[in-house]
Design a protein around this motif. Structure first.
Motif, PDB file in Angstrom:
ATOM      1  N   GLU A  54      59.386  77.573  36.349  1.00 12.38           N
ATOM      2  CA  GLU A  54      60.225  78.511  35.608  1.00 12.38           C
ATOM      3  C   GLU A  54      60.794  77.770  34.413  1.00 12.38           C
ATOM      4  O   GLU A  54      61.344  76.684  34.566  1.00 12.38           O
ATOM      5  N   LEU A  55      60.628  78.333  33.224  1.00  9.60           N
ATOM      6  CA  LEU A  55      61.110  77.713  31.989  1.00  9.60           C
ATOM      7  C   LEU A  55      62.311  78.487  31.456  1.00  9.60           C
ATOM      8  O   LEU A  55      62.255  79.708  31.339  1.00  9.60           O
ATOM      9  N   GLU A  56      63.357  77.750  31.135  1.00 11.57           N
ATOM     10  CA  GLU A  56      64.530  78.348  30.508  1.00 11.57           C
ATOM     11  C   GLU A  56      64.679  77.717  29.133  1.00 11.57           C
ATOM     12  O   GLU A  56      64.448  76.515  28.970  1.00 11.57           O
ATOM     13  N   ILE A  84      52.216  71.820  32.212  1.00 11.21           N
ATOM     14  CA  ILE A  84      53.027  71.925  33.424  1.00 11.21           C
ATOM     15  C   ILE A  84      52.407  72.966  34.363  1.00 11.21           C
ATOM     16  O   ILE A  84      51.640  73.825  33.918  1.00 11.21           O
ATOM     17  N   PRO A  85      52.722  72.902  35.657  1.00  7.81           N
ATOM     18  CA  PRO A  85      52.176  73.890  36.591  1.00  7.81           C
ATOM     19  C   PRO A  85      52.640  75.298  36.239  1.00  7.81           C
ATOM     20  O   PRO A  85      53.770  75.485  35.770  1.00  7.81           O
ATOM     21  N   VAL A 136      64.107  83.330  29.931  1.00  5.24           N
ATOM     22  CA  VAL A 136      63.466  82.667  31.062  1.00  5.24           C
ATOM     23  C   VAL A 136      62.017  83.130  31.115  1.00  5.24           C
ATOM     24  O   VAL A 136      61.732  84.329  31.070  1.00  5.24           O
ATOM     25  N   LEU A 137      61.103  82.162  31.189  1.00  3.30           N
ATOM     26  CA  LEU A 137      59.673  82.459  31.195  1.00  3.30           C
ATOM     27  C   LEU A 137      59.068  81.950  32.497  1.00  3.30           C
ATOM     28  O   LEU A 137      59.378  80.844  32.941  1.00  3.30           O
ATOM     29  N   GLU A 191      66.015  73.672  23.525  1.00  2.00           N
ATOM     30  CA  GLU A 191      66.153  72.904  24.755  1.00  2.00           C
ATOM     31  C   GLU A 191      65.319  73.622  25.811  1.00  2.00           C
ATOM     32  O   GLU A 191      65.457  74.834  26.005  1.00  2.00           O
ATOM     33  N   VAL A 192      64.447  72.863  26.496  1.00  2.00           N
ATOM     34  CA  VAL A 192      63.571  73.445  27.514  1.00  2.00           C
ATOM     35  C   VAL A 192      63.932  72.857  28.867  1.00  2.00           C
ATOM     36  O   VAL A 192      63.930  71.633  29.036  1.00  2.00           O
ATOM     37  N   LEU A 193      64.236  73.730  29.800  1.00  2.00           N
ATOM     38  CA  LEU A 193      64.496  73.327  31.174  1.00  2.00           C
ATOM     39  C   LEU A 193      63.341  73.816  32.040  1.00  2.00           C
ATOM     40  O   LEU A 193      62.927  74.986  31.931  1.00  2.00           O
ATOM     41  N   VAL A 194      62.801  72.934  32.869  1.00  2.00           N
ATOM     42  CA  VAL A 194      61.711  73.275  33.785  1.00  2.00           C
ATOM     43  C   VAL A 194      62.287  73.245  35.189  1.00  2.00           C
ATOM     44  O   VAL A 194      62.749  72.190  35.640  1.00  2.00           O
TER      45      VAL A 194
END
Length: 174
Positions: free
Chosen positions: A110-112, A105-106, A140-141, A45-48
């Protein structure tokens, strides 16, 4: 060397993991990956910026910088991205849904990541360094707060390198 070399600033990725898994070396010039450990697929699952982008059922997921876009991400169907672009590319590895496509994406996002897998562990990597972790590790990336400067010969240009490495313009039929 004056006039014979130039520098090119490149974006890095920074992984924040809880608990910490790469120590002070939590940076990548090319890519960050999440990969399955065994024959079963994983769900990532990727959250932006806190908003759900997607839940990827696949063999893994790649997040590449523009520099890394010509490597693993490209071989998995990701786009070529000019090094001066300010973005990240999310590329699924062998997705189990054919509508899953790479996403640009920009790079200020922040990616979780939330990972589910049948095996107890999965692999994460920053460029060539990798670790096996379990689902309890928070990942978190984001873009690193600094850039790295690469030294290049002045007469080398990005598009020339692409044409040469990818054999663009060469008719292989003759």
């Amino acid at each position: 060397c004056k006039g014979k070399v130039k520098t090119s600033s490149r974006t890095l990725l920074r992984l924040d993991a809880d608990p910490e898994i790469f120590g002070k070396n939590s940076f990548a010039l090319n890519d960050f990956t999440i990969m399955k450990q065994d024959n079963s697929m994983i769900r990532v699952e990727v959250l932006v910026n806190g908003e759900l982008l997607n839940a990827y059922w696949s063999d893994g997921l790649i997040v590449a910088t523009p520099t890394g876009s010509t490597g693993y991400s490209l071989s998995c169907g990701g786009p070529l991205v000019h090094p001066k672009s300010e973005c990240m590319v999310i590329t699924p590895v062998s997705p189990h849904n054919l509508t899953m496509r790479p996403m640009v994406i920009p790079d200020n996002a922040e990616l979780e990541f939330r990972v589910e897998c049948r095996s107890k562990k999965f692999q994460v990597s920053l460029d060539s360094r990798s670790q096996y972790i379990d689902e309890s590790v928070k990942l978190v990336l984001r873009r690193a707060p600094f850039k790295v400067k690469l030294v290049q010969l002045s007469h080398h240009h990005y598009f020339d390198t692409l044409r040469q490495k990818l054999n663009w313009g060469i008719d292989v039929r003759n």
